[in-house]
Enzyme design. Structure first.
Site, PDB file in Angstrom:
ATOM      1  N   HIS A   1       3.560  -7.187 -10.285  1.00 22.21           N
ATOM      2  CA  HIS A   1       3.559  -5.823 -10.295  1.00 22.21           C
ATOM      3  C   HIS A   1       4.267  -4.777  -9.274  1.00 22.21           C
ATOM      4  CE1 HIS A   1       1.914  -5.926  -5.887  1.00 22.21           C
ATOM      5  NE2 HIS A   1       1.332  -7.015  -6.163  1.00 22.21           N
TER       6      HIS A   1
ATOM      7  N   HIS B   1       2.437   3.208  -5.408  1.00 24.40           N
ATOM      8  CA  HIS B   1       2.018   4.238  -6.552  1.00 24.40           C
ATOM      9  C   HIS B   1       1.656   5.378  -5.716  1.00 24.40           C
ATOM     10  CE1 HIS B   1      -2.046   3.141  -5.251  1.00 24.40           C
ATOM     11  NE2 HIS B   1      -1.687   1.865  -5.305  1.00 24.40           N
TER      12      HIS B   1
ATOM     13  N   HIS C   1      -6.649  -8.245 -10.116  1.00 25.17           N
ATOM     14  CA  HIS C   1      -7.719  -7.374 -10.087  1.00 25.17           C
ATOM     15  C   HIS C   1      -9.222  -8.069  -9.768  1.00 25.17           C
ATOM     16  CE1 HIS C   1      -5.311  -4.009 -12.451  1.00 25.17           C
ATOM     17  NE2 HIS C   1      -5.351  -4.173 -11.228  1.00 25.17           N
TER      18      HIS C   1
ATOM     19  N   ASP D   1     -33.296   6.059 -16.360  1.00 23.82           N
ATOM     20  CA  ASP D   1     -33.276   7.109 -15.858  1.00 23.82           C
ATOM     21  C   ASP D   1     -32.377   7.322 -14.596  1.00 23.82           C
ATOM     22  OD1 ASP D   1     -35.071   5.947 -14.426  1.00 23.82           O
ATOM     23  OD2 ASP D   1     -36.643   7.673 -14.179  1.00 23.82           O
TER      24      ASP D   1
ATOM     25  N   GLU E   1      -0.657  -4.241   1.939  1.00 29.71           N
ATOM     26  CA  GLU E   1      -0.336  -2.760   1.381  1.00 29.71           C
ATOM     27  C   GLU E   1      -0.554  -1.657   2.433  1.00 29.71           C
ATOM     28  OE1 GLU E   1      -3.362  -1.990  -1.560  1.00 29.71           O
ATOM     29  OE2 GLU E   1      -2.090  -0.478  -2.269  1.00 29.71           O
TER      30      GLU E   1
ATOM     31  N   HIS F   1      -5.002   5.689  -7.884  1.00 32.38           N
ATOM     32  CA  HIS F   1      -3.537   5.947  -8.378  1.00 32.38           C
ATOM     33  C   HIS F   1      -3.485   7.302  -8.843  1.00 32.38           C
ATOM     34  CE1 HIS F   1      -4.081   1.170  -9.658  1.00 32.38           C
ATOM     35  NE2 HIS F   1      -3.920   1.555  -8.272  1.00 32.38           N
TER      36      HIS F   1
ATOM     37  N   ASP G   1      -5.978   2.883   0.702  1.00 37.22           N
ATOM     38  CA  ASP G   1      -5.526   1.774  -0.202  1.00 37.22           C
ATOM     39  C   ASP G   1      -4.996   0.707   0.716  1.00 37.22           C
ATOM     40  OD1 ASP G   1      -5.403  -0.082  -2.227  1.00 37.22           O
ATOM     41  OD2 ASP G   1      -4.155   1.308  -3.401  1.00 37.22           O
TER      42      ASP G   1
ATOM     43  N   TYR H   1       2.367 -14.380  -5.719  1.00 34.86           N
ATOM     44  CA  TYR H   1       1.135 -15.122  -6.255  1.00 34.86           C
ATOM     45  C   TYR H   1       1.564 -16.297  -6.632  1.00 34.86           C
ATOM     46  CZ  TYR H   1      -0.043 -10.046  -5.422  1.00 34.86           C
ATOM     47  OH  TYR H   1      -0.208  -9.057  -5.008  1.00 34.86           O
TER      48      TYR H   1
ATOM     49  N   GLU I   1       3.210  -1.900  -1.277  1.00 40.02           N
ATOM     50  CA  GLU I   1       2.258  -3.130  -1.517  1.00 40.02           C
ATOM     51  C   GLU I   1       3.053  -4.274  -2.256  1.00 40.02           C
ATOM     52  OE1 GLU I   1      -0.932  -2.744  -4.407  1.00 40.02           O
ATOM     53  OE2 GLU I   1      -0.326  -0.465  -4.583  1.00 40.02           O
TER      54      GLU I   1
ATOM     55  N   ARG J   1      -0.539 -10.295  -0.531  1.00 39.61           N
ATOM     56  CA  ARG J   1      -0.227  -9.052  -0.633  1.00 39.61           C
ATOM     57  C   ARG J   1      -0.591  -8.127   0.704  1.00 39.61           C
ATOM     58  NH1 ARG J   1      -2.658  -7.894  -4.965  1.00 39.61           N
ATOM     59  NH2 ARG J   1      -4.601  -6.752  -4.211  1.00 39.61           N
TER      60      ARG J   1
ATOM     61  N   ASP K   1      -8.244  -6.128  -0.453  1.00 42.23           N
ATOM     62  CA  ASP K   1      -7.579  -4.864  -0.979  1.00 42.23           C
ATOM     63  C   ASP K   1      -8.733  -3.959  -0.976  1.00 42.23           C
ATOM     64  OD1 ASP K   1      -6.637  -2.751  -2.131  1.00 42.23           O
ATOM     65  OD2 ASP K   1      -5.566  -3.991  -3.771  1.00 42.23           O
TER      66      ASP K   1
HETATM   67  N1  GLY Z   1      -6.264  -1.242  -4.943  1.00 41.55           N
HETATM   68  C1  GLY Z   1      -5.591  -0.955  -6.110  1.00 41.55           C
HETATM   69  C2  GLY Z   1      -4.070  -0.991  -6.009  1.00 41.55           C
HETATM   70  O1  GLY Z   1      -3.684  -1.587  -4.957  1.00 41.55           O
HETATM   71  O2  GLY Z   1      -3.402  -0.365  -6.435  1.00 41.55           O
HETATM   72 MN    MN Z   2      -2.487   0.212  -4.242  1.00 39.72          MN
HETATM   73 MN    MN Z   3      -4.926  -1.901  -3.193  1.00 35.56          MN
END
Ligand code: GLY
Ligand code: MN
Ligand code: MN
Length: 461
Positions: free
Chosen positions: A354, A358, A243, A36, A431, A365, A271, A412, A408, A429, A260
């Site tokens: 990547h 975004h 991820h 529940d 960002e 996103h 983000d 890698y 971002e 990274r 991140d």
């Molecule tokens: N944290 C997800 C991205 O950077 O897109």
């Molecule tokens: Mn992002």
């Molecule tokens: Mn991110």
């Protein structure tokens, strides 16, 4: 917030429905986690954008003439003792500025009546499980009445198309929340960096979850309701897993940590990614890769301005990274050629797989077309050099003041025989969150530094 902002948004939607159109927008359902216990409730972003109402079990109906009706959970003292306060339909018009409100228990009885004699019904397509069937059921009830002269809507239209365009450009109020969200998140990053260095100096066993806890502490302390997404706290080689989720891996001296993470404040996401040395001092190879990613980010920031295309920051990033991969010896120019070859053949993809950003907004996103609406018909085709697949391209979105996006870039390096060993397992990274303004863009996430010297200084403190 003032109800007038939501009322103005509803009026903008109404104006796009056609005078005999009707729009139906549910909020998100509660979702069971086990037995529940439910997952922490999060409203639907479209619904909240139009109402500012965060309770579950609610629906908004907007008519083409601008009239709108809320269906919400009825007052129920016993349920409220267990689950908490409900606004209830009687108080909703004054509290939210809607024209009318009814119990959500009346929805199935009311909707066929509201749909009668409308020409088009709009709702968000493919977002809410079962909504299409529910609408079909209401339409069937209207159809049963056509022999008495009722008209049944002949068109079903996707409301996302309307709302996505509206949400893509953030107004001053939204920008203000997003600035505050980014400031809170930045403080979380600073706190996590400092804790890592301090614990390692004290000879303690530092785990990824220790740093995750610092982020969450700062998010909640700043008034944020929750994380905008599952925090990535990746120590050492884990940074090369795009991820990765914060887990229990040890944070070791000499390694980098990639975080991140961003909070959600009043319905808006932030983000941010930073990559820092666990003990507070970058090694030579770590700093070399870091400086490269930072330079590529600056190149992207420099072209993030009104009139530019959404893809321009990505292209600027790739140019700098590709050259850097050759300079550092990550790519062998005898094998891959010069920088233009690296770009054309996408050889950089091995280390940078990547996109550079975004849209950011209510959803991390965020919604909004990445294609320029005025040019959707201009399709070109090219062959992807890596997969050999034919890819259709349409002109990328032209940036306008009020759009918010992340910038971002990353790099890698997974271990491989043809890659210099000193770079193995380095994942970096950086960002930041950018609001496009009249001149260029405003970076709202720089409450946490990005320059390596500044990060080192912060971690010494
Ligand atoms: N944290 C997800 C991205 O950077 O897109
Ligand atoms: Mn992002
Ligand atoms: Mn991110």
């Amino acid at each position: 917030m003032s109800n007038s902002i939501y009322a103005a948004r509803r009026a903008r939607v109404a104006a796009q429905l056609g005078k005999d159109g009707i729009a139906v927008i549910p909020t998100a359902p509660e979702r069971p986690r086990n037995r529940d216990s439910d997952y922490i409730y999060r409203h639907d972003s479209y619904f909240y954008y139009l109402t500012g109402f965060g309770e579950p079990n609610a629906w908004l109906v907007i008519m083409g003439d601008g009239k709108n009706t809320l269906f919400c959970a009825p007052k129920d003292l016993e349920r409220e003792i267990w689950d908490g306060y409900r606004l209830g339909p009687d108080a909703a018009p004054a509290a939210l500025g809607v024209d009318a409100a009814h119990s959500v228990n009346d929805l199935d009885a009311q909707l066929p009546k509201l749909l009668e004699n409308r020409d088009a019904v709009w709702y968000p397509f493919a977002i809410h499980e079962g909504l299409e069937t529910r609408v079909a059921g209401w339409l069937n009830q209207v159809r049963a009445r056509v022999r008495y002269g009722a008209l049944c809507p002949e068109q079903q239209r996707d409301l996302c198309a309307v709302l996505d365009e509206m949400r893509l450009v953030k107004d001053a109020h939204e920008q203000d929340i997003m600035r505050r969200a980014a400031q809170i998140s930045a403080r979380g990053h600073v706190r996590a960096m400092q804790l890592a260095a301090r614990m390692l100096r004290d000879g303690k066993d530092v785990r990824e979850y220790h740093l995750d806890a610092e982020l969450l502490h700062e998010f909640r302390k700043g008034g944020s309701q929750y994380s905008a997404y599952g925090s990535i706290v990746a120590a050492g080689a884990n940074a090369c897993v795009l991820h990765y989720r914060s887990d229990a891996a040890p944070v070791k001296a000499g390694e980098l940590v990639l975080i991140d993470a961003g909070c959600e404040l009043d319905g808006y996401a932030s983000d941010i990614t930073r990559t820092f040395p666990a003990t507070g001092k970058y090694s030579g190879p770590q700093r070399a890769v870091y400086e490269l990613v930072l330079a590529s980010q600056q190149a992207a920031i420099d072209v993030t301005q009104p009139g530019a295309r959404f893809t321009d920051p990505h292209d600027a990033t790739v140019k700098v990274l590709a050259q850097g991969m050759l300079d550092l010896g990550l790519l062998d120019k005898n094998t891959v050629g010069n920088v233009q070859d690296v770009i054309d053949q996408r050889s950089y993809f091995r280390f940078y797989m990547h996109r550079t950003g975004h849209w950011l907004g209510m959803d991390v996103h965020d919604c909004g077309s990445y294609v320029e609406p005025s040019q959707v018909g201009e399709v070109s085709e090219r062959k992807d050099p890596l997969s050999g697949e034919a890819i259709k391209n349409r002109p990328s979105r032209v940036l306008k003041p009020g759009m918010v996006l992340t910038i971002e870039p990353g790099l890698y390096v997974r271990p491989a025989d043809d890659v210099p060993q000193q770079f193995h397992n380095i994942g970096i990274r950086i960002e930041d969150d950018a609001i496009v303004n009249d001149q260029g863009c405003e970076l709202i996430s720089r409450g946490v530094p990005v320059k390596p010297d500044e990060i080192e200084a912060l971690m010494r403190g």
